[in-house]
Design an enzyme around this catalytic site. Structure first.
Site, PDB file in Angstrom:
ATOM      1  N   CYS A 209       0.815  -1.220   0.000  1.00 29.87           N
ATOM      2  CA  CYS A 209       0.000   0.000   0.000  1.00 29.87           C
ATOM      3  C   CYS A 209       0.856   1.281   0.000  1.00 29.87           C
ATOM      4  O   CYS A 209       1.480   1.576  -1.007  1.00 29.87           O
ATOM      5  CB  CYS A 209      -0.988  -0.063   1.158  1.00 29.87           C
TER       6      CYS A 209
ATOM      7  N   HIS B 162      -3.519  -5.819   2.268  1.00 33.95           N
ATOM      8  CA  HIS B 162      -3.275  -6.039   3.693  1.00 33.95           C
ATOM      9  C   HIS B 162      -3.893  -7.391   4.044  1.00 33.95           C
ATOM     10  O   HIS B 162      -4.404  -8.094   3.184  1.00 33.95           O
ATOM     11  CB  HIS B 162      -3.957  -4.951   4.522  1.00 33.95           C
TER      12      HIS B 162
HETATM   13  N1  GLN Z   1      -2.278   6.836   1.806  1.00 32.74           N
HETATM   14  C1  GLN Z   1      -2.347   5.842   0.771  1.00 32.74           C
HETATM   15  C2  GLN Z   1      -3.688   5.807   0.040  1.00 32.74           C
HETATM   16  O1  GLN Z   1      -4.721   6.037   0.604  1.00 32.74           O
HETATM   17  C3  GLN Z   1      -1.983   4.487   1.348  1.00 32.74           C
HETATM   18  C4  GLN Z   1      -2.981   4.005   2.352  1.00 32.74           C
HETATM   19  C5  GLN Z   1      -2.555   2.733   3.026  1.00 32.74           C
HETATM   20  O2  GLN Z   1      -1.375   2.427   3.120  1.00 32.74           O
HETATM   21  N2  GLN Z   1      -3.521   2.000   3.531  1.00 32.74           N
HETATM   22  O3  GLN Z   1      -3.681   5.532  -1.144  1.00 32.74           O
END
Ligand code: GLN
Length: 242
Positions: free
Chosen positions: A94, A195
């Protein structure tokens, strides 16, 4: 492997470790120990230098501001890029995935430079956040069973010509571009939006990284019953919520 022990580096747990992504380190360590490998785990906080002698580097997801801070420090540090130049393996999730690309949109709405370790660019999606259970098929070249994971991101990631999609989604958004791709990889550098933690749901990904680090084609089998139970439950959830 650089020494007798496998060196696993968990990058910036103080900034990048949302949604239980630390579970990836735990699964990777455990599956290495089950194969009687000597593992050295190094948790490197954002005020510490990234060692260049690691075998496998793991990076998790994060909120938008910590993501910008992490990108700034990783750029300044330079250690991760040197490690990859030395052949290290990197698996990122992510926010970590977005940081490995050429650029992403930061919490201030500005284009922020990434590390350029993956040929991808991330922008901000205009629509709803991509949230939910995902089911996909991993690139057949990697020889892994279907991918299950949980996604929660606003960013959308576009792949350049030298990045291969890590997977293609059957359910879920993945890279969010509408082309059905999920994540990206190139040689020893991997990125995914998944995740879960993704290695608890897909322990074969941990095994893939171990095989790459050891330069072997196979590892002794281990008991996968609990992983299978979790996989089946989450795959059913992805299918039902579709
Ligand atoms: N801030 C990033 C997004 O929303 C990554 C979010 C995350 O790692 N869950 O795309």
């Amino acid at each position: 492997m650089s020494q007798n022990s496998l060196r696993v580096v968990w990058v910036y747990p103080d900034l990048l470790s949302t949604y239980g992504d630390q579970g990836n380190v735990l699964v990777l360590e455990r599956r290495a120990r089950q194969r009687r490998l000597d593992v050295q785990r190094l948790d490197v906080r954002s005020d510490q230098q990234i060692p260049t002698s690691g075998d496998i580097y793991l990076i998790g997801g994060g909120e938008d501001r910590p993501q910008r801070l992490a990108a700034e420090r990783l750029r300044r540090d330079g250690g991760l890029n040197r490690a990859v130049a030395n052949g290290a393996i990197v698996f990122s999730v992510c926010a970590g995935y977005q940081i490995l690309g050429h650029e992403f949109i930061n919490d201030l709405g500005q284009r922020e430079q990434g590390l350029g370790l993956l040929d991808v660019i991330s922008t901000r999606g205009e629509g709803e956040r991509c949230v939910g259970d995902v089911l996909g098929d991993i690139d057949p070249q990697l020889g892994l069973p279907p991918l299950t994971g949980f996604e929660n991101h606003q960013g959308i990631t576009h792949l350049g010509p030298t990045a291969r999609p890590f997977a293609r989604v059957r359910y879920g958004k993945g890279n969010g571009t509408g082309d059905g791709t999920e994540g990206a990889f190139n040689d020893t550098v991997f990125g995914t939006y998944m995740h879960g933690p993704v290695m608890a749901r897909n322990p074969h990904i941990a095994d893939l990284l171990l095989k790459l680090a050891l330069d072997v084609n196979a590892l002794p089998p281990v008991d996968d019953r609990w992983y299978e139970a979790l996989r089946n439950e989450r795959i059913a959830a992805a299918t039902q919520s579709a």
